[in-house]
Design a protein around this motif. Structure first.
Motif, short mmCIF file in Angstrom:
data_model
loop_
_atom_site.label_atom_id
_atom_site.label_comp_id
_atom_site.label_asym_id
_atom_site.label_seq_id
_atom_site.Cartn_x
_atom_site.Cartn_y
_atom_site.Cartn_z
N GLU A 171 54.41 -8.04 -4.17
CA GLU A 171 54.85 -7.89 -2.79
C GLU A 171 53.64 -7.92 -1.86
OE1 GLU A 171 57.19 -4.32 -2.50
OE2 GLU A 171 58.19 -4.70 -4.42
N ARG A 193 51.99 -15.92 -3.11
CA ARG A 193 51.65 -14.91 -2.10
C ARG A 193 50.29 -15.28 -1.51
NH1 ARG A 193 50.98 -9.02 -4.31
NH2 ARG A 193 49.04 -9.92 -5.11
N SER A 260 52.62 -1.80 -5.39
CA SER A 260 53.32 -2.19 -4.17
C SER A 260 53.46 -0.99 -3.25
CB SER A 260 54.71 -2.75 -4.49
OG SER A 260 55.56 -1.72 -4.98
N ARG A 262 56.10 -0.28 -1.70
CA ARG A 262 57.42 0.30 -2.00
C ARG A 262 57.30 1.37 -3.08
NH1 ARG A 262 60.01 -0.65 -6.17
NH2 ARG A 262 58.82 -2.56 -6.56
#
Length: 413
Positions: A171, A193, A260, A262
């Motif tokens: 991410e 990415r 990440s 998150r």
């Protein structure tokens, strides 16, 4: 302040770019790489080729550097006529890769190094007009392979490849407002990415690609201090990262998900009610929340803060590191002992007391999923007027507190 506590504070509180690499270390490593090179790129009149002589004996071991290579002057690509070279091993202290090179290699890894190097020599680099590149050797890192090549001017490119190992695409992470990150699906189903870090020293640009052929590739363009102008745009970085020649023919080990934001937020919730009654988290800045908050640090998760009560202030650090093999051990350290946790698992607990009164306690354990947990606490705060003196009689967390935090069910990768 003791060296041990100073190192604990330094490593716990320093931020880093979203790539998982320390920004200044990458910039410094770029300078060292260029200083070690003896190759010179010379450009003559139109139609005259440029000759690059690259000596990498100071960069890779034990194999000698490749012979001089004739580079194309095509405005859009460059190819190399380097003869097949034996496999090579990156020295243990070379930086710039997602993991530290272990400094050794198996015969199978060396064979893959030679194969990848020879294959990539036939790849047409997507370079802008007038830009040349030195040859690339992909040396053994740790069941992975990497190397670098220099571009005309002051920029270099580091290439890293390994088996995907079942790792899901990463991410985006942003630590500073100047960071730029985007994720896009490629036509073949791979995920790319792109991350650009505009740091104080130089501009770093990364392309991480999780490929459908079972390979993960990172391509990073960097430069020395003050080097800000990129040579390769996003599309060119992705083109290199998706080169078929970088496909690894190696089974490899399972690779966990990238850190990440998150997951860091989820770990914050795990620690939210873990502190003993009476202890409060000291705000580093007035705008900060009074909570232990995880940040991504050195490829893992780390939460650090001063804890305070009526006895004073002291630093506490909780770290969650990537899953790997092994078990906690004390070796020959007299201040360390093994304790048994729930489920029969072991942890090492070590408490040291210095002559100046600095006390540091550390618990180290391996969680059920293989991730490594460290809980540290000290009677020295990271900032304040105390200087080299303890800021409270004992660390804010007891050994029982360290064990209780380390056994939290949600504290893992």
């Amino acid at each position: 302040m003791s060296d041990e506590v100073r190192e604990m504070i330094r490593s716990a509180l320093a931020d880093e770019p979203a790539s998982g690499l320390e920004f200044e270390r990458v910039v410094q490593d770029g300078r060292k790489r260029r200083a070690r090179r003896l190759g010179v790129l010379t450009t003559a009149a139109v139609g005259v080729v440029a000759v690059a002589a690259v000596a990498v004996s100071g960069t890779f071991a034990p194999s000698p550097g490749p012979p001089a290579a004739v580079l194309s002057t095509s405005p859009t690509s460059v190819t190399s006529s380097v003869a097949p070279a034996p496999g090579c091993t990156a020295p243990a202290m070379v930086g710039g890769y997602p993991e530290q090179p272990r400094g050794s290699a198996t015969p199978e890894e060396l064979a893959e190094s030679a194969r990848l190097t020879e294959a990539f020599a036939g790849f047409a680099l997507p370079l802008p007009a007038g830009v040349e590149a030195t040859p690339l050797r992909l040396c053994v890192i740790d069941a992975s392979w990497g190397g670098d090549f220099r571009l005309t001017g002051d920029r270099s490119v580091i290439v890293y490849t390994r088996p995907l190992g079942g790792q899901p695409p990463g991410e985006c992470l942003r630590f500073i407002p100047e960071s730029q990150c985007s994720i896009k699906a490629l036509p073949d189903g791979s995920t790319a990415r792109i991350t650009v870090e505009q740091g104080a020293g130089a501009t770093l640009a990364f392309a991480d690609v999780w490929r459908t052929d079972g390979t993960y590739v990172r391509v990073m363009e960097t430069g020395g201090t003050g080097s800000r102008n990129r040579v390769l745009d996003d599309d060119r970085l992705v083109a290199i990262a998706t080169a078929p020649q970088l496909k690894v023919q190696w089974v490899g080990r399972q690779v966990p998900a990238d850190p990440s934001a998150r997951r860091a937020a989820e770990l914050d919730q795990v620690l939210a009610s873990a502190l003993p009654p009476g202890l409060t988290v000291e705000r580093a800045l007035p705008s900060d929340e009074a909570v232990l908050r995880f940040r991504i640090r050195q490829g893992g998760y780390r939460a650090a803060a001063n804890l305070a009560d009526a006895q004073g202030r002291g630093l506490t650090v909780v770290t969650v590191d990537v899953p790997r093999d092994g078990e906690p051990t004390c070796r020959d350290r007299l201040t360390c002992r093994l304790v048994e946790l729930a489920g029969g698992r072991k942890a090492s607990v070590e408490t040291t007391t210095k002559e100046d009164g600095v006390i540091t306690s550390r618990l180290y354990r391996r969680a059920a999923d293989g991730s490594w947990l460290t809980v540290e606490t000290s009677n020295v705060a990271d900032i304040g007027p105390a200087g080299n003196r303890p800021t409270r009689p004992t660390p804010p967390l007891s050994e029982a507190d360290l064990i209780r935090i380390a056994e939290l069910p949600g504290l893992h990768w």
